[in-house]
Design a protein around this motif. Structure first.
Motif, short mmCIF file in Angstrom:
data_model
loop_
_atom_site.label_atom_id
_atom_site.label_comp_id
_atom_site.label_asym_id
_atom_site.label_seq_id
_atom_site.Cartn_x
_atom_site.Cartn_y
_atom_site.Cartn_z
N ALA A 136 0.83 -1.21 0.00
CA ALA A 136 0.00 0.00 0.00
C ALA A 136 0.86 1.26 0.00
N GLU A 137 1.99 1.20 0.66
CA GLU A 137 2.89 2.36 0.71
C GLU A 137 3.49 2.67 -0.66
N ARG A 138 3.51 1.72 -1.56
CA ARG A 138 4.11 1.90 -2.89
C ARG A 138 3.15 2.52 -3.89
N ILE A 139 1.87 2.55 -3.58
CA ILE A 139 0.89 3.06 -4.55
C ILE A 139 1.13 4.55 -4.73
N ASP A 140 1.41 4.95 -5.98
CA ASP A 140 1.73 6.35 -6.25
C ASP A 140 0.81 6.96 -7.30
N GLY A 141 -0.32 6.37 -7.51
CA GLY A 141 -1.28 6.88 -8.49
C GLY A 141 -2.55 6.07 -8.39
N PRO A 142 -3.40 6.18 -9.35
CA PRO A 142 -4.61 5.36 -9.30
C PRO A 142 -4.30 3.87 -9.48
N TYR A 143 -3.12 3.57 -10.04
CA TYR A 143 -2.71 2.20 -10.28
C TYR A 143 -1.36 1.94 -9.61
N LEU A 144 -0.96 0.70 -9.56
CA LEU A 144 0.30 0.35 -8.90
C LEU A 144 1.51 0.96 -9.57
N CYS A 145 1.43 1.13 -10.88
CA CYS A 145 2.57 1.70 -11.62
C CYS A 145 2.27 3.12 -12.09
N GLY A 146 1.48 3.86 -11.33
CA GLY A 146 1.20 5.26 -11.66
C GLY A 146 -0.13 5.45 -12.34
N ASP A 147 -0.10 6.14 -13.49
CA ASP A 147 -1.34 6.52 -14.18
C ASP A 147 -1.85 5.47 -15.15
N GLN A 148 -1.10 4.41 -15.39
CA GLN A 148 -1.49 3.41 -16.37
C GLN A 148 -1.77 2.08 -15.68
N MET A 149 -2.94 1.51 -15.97
CA MET A 149 -3.24 0.18 -15.48
C MET A 149 -2.37 -0.83 -16.22
N THR A 150 -1.85 -1.81 -15.47
CA THR A 150 -1.00 -2.84 -16.06
C THR A 150 -1.45 -4.22 -15.55
N ILE A 151 -0.78 -5.24 -16.04
CA ILE A 151 -1.09 -6.59 -15.57
C ILE A 151 -0.86 -6.72 -14.07
N ALA A 152 0.02 -5.89 -13.51
CA ALA A 152 0.25 -5.93 -12.06
C ALA A 152 -1.04 -5.63 -11.31
N ASP A 153 -1.84 -4.73 -11.81
CA ASP A 153 -3.11 -4.39 -11.15
C ASP A 153 -4.08 -5.56 -11.19
N ILE A 154 -4.10 -6.29 -12.29
CA ILE A 154 -4.98 -7.46 -12.38
C ILE A 154 -4.55 -8.51 -11.36
N ILE A 155 -3.26 -8.78 -11.30
CA ILE A 155 -2.76 -9.77 -10.34
C ILE A 155 -3.06 -9.33 -8.91
N CYS A 156 -2.82 -8.05 -8.62
CA CYS A 156 -3.02 -7.55 -7.27
C CYS A 156 -4.48 -7.67 -6.83
N VAL A 157 -5.39 -7.19 -7.64
CA VAL A 157 -6.80 -7.21 -7.24
C VAL A 157 -7.32 -8.66 -7.19
N HIS A 158 -6.84 -9.50 -8.08
CA HIS A 158 -7.23 -10.90 -8.00
C HIS A 158 -6.76 -11.50 -6.67
N CYS A 159 -5.54 -11.20 -6.26
CA CYS A 159 -5.02 -11.70 -4.98
C CYS A 159 -5.81 -11.14 -3.80
N LEU A 160 -6.16 -9.86 -3.86
CA LEU A 160 -6.92 -9.27 -2.77
C LEU A 160 -8.31 -9.91 -2.68
N ASN A 161 -8.92 -10.21 -3.82
CA ASN A 161 -10.21 -10.91 -3.81
C ASN A 161 -10.06 -12.32 -3.24
N TRP A 162 -9.00 -12.99 -3.63
CA TRP A 162 -8.70 -14.34 -3.15
C TRP A 162 -8.53 -14.29 -1.63
N ALA A 163 -7.82 -13.28 -1.15
CA ALA A 163 -7.59 -13.14 0.30
C ALA A 163 -8.91 -13.02 1.05
N ILE A 164 -9.81 -12.21 0.54
CA ILE A 164 -11.10 -12.03 1.19
C ILE A 164 -11.85 -13.36 1.23
N GLY A 165 -11.86 -14.08 0.10
CA GLY A 165 -12.53 -15.37 0.04
C GLY A 165 -11.91 -16.40 0.98
#
Length: 196
Positions: A136-165
């Motif tokens: 969370a401390e690394r987030i420097d924009g709306p996405y993990l890598c700044g202003d552009q959504m990347t595959i990292a965001d897909i992996i991250c949100v999938h993992c966060l959903n998995w964690a909740i489940g």
């Protein structure tokens, strides 16, 4: 046209989400992990598997990297510093979120019962919480890598959903807000409908 083998409630979700984001056509074959159909394509029995003409690509991250490079979407160009930074975040997610969740899943239902050690899950939840806080401390924009959504965001949100489940507490508000915003994307919602 691509063919995706795997069930949406697995890491196959990531690949389907990416395909929806980039608007690529695909067919879904809802094959279960370790099924004869999957082990014929991937000796480990893991999903997803992506068919590209007469070739097959395994591993969700490898598939998404291939798709990103092929379609010029959800990734920074190969050979750039931005891509190296994106890859670093991707590997961090795989090491510090995905691997922890996978270990918990193995000790919950994947390993033979006599090989499971359920007591390890409390330690894994502690580890996950610390890793999530540092992320969370690394987030420097709306996405993990700044202003552009990347595959990292897909992996991250999938993992966060998995964690909740998996009943891993997600107590970090920054990550919770970040994930909520990404889950509102239409491509995510279309794949979520497939998984229910």
């Amino acid at each position: 046209m691509y063919t995706v083998y795997g069930k949406p409630m697995t890491r196959t979700f990531r690949v389907l989400w990416m395909l929806e984001e980039i608007g690529a056509e695909y067919d879904l074959v809802p094959a279960a992990p370790r099924s004869p159909e999957i082990t014929a394509l991937n000796a480990s029995g893991k999903v997803p598997v992506l068919q590209v003409d007469d070739d097959y690509v395994t591993d969700s991250t490898a598939i998404m990297t291939f798709l990103g490079d092929r379609h010029g979407a959800l990734t920074h160009p190969s050979g750039t510093v931005a891509r190296a930074q994106q890859d670093a975040v991707t590997h961090l997610l795989l090491d510090e979120l995905d691997a922890v969740l996978w270990t918990a899943a193995r000790h919950s239902f994947i390993l033979p019962e006599e090989q499971r050690h359920p007591g390890v899950k409390d330690s894994l939840k502690w580890e996950f919480a610390g890793n999530a806080a540092r992320l969370a401390e690394r987030i420097d924009g709306p996405y993990l890598c700044g202003d552009q959504m990347t595959i990292a965001d897909i992996i991250c949100v999938h993992c966060l959903n998995w964690a909740i489940g998996a009943k891993f507490p997600l107590e970090n508000q920054t990550l919770a807000d970040y994930a909520k915003g990404i889950r509102s994307r239409e491509a995510f919602q279309r794949v979520r409908a497939l998984a229910t």
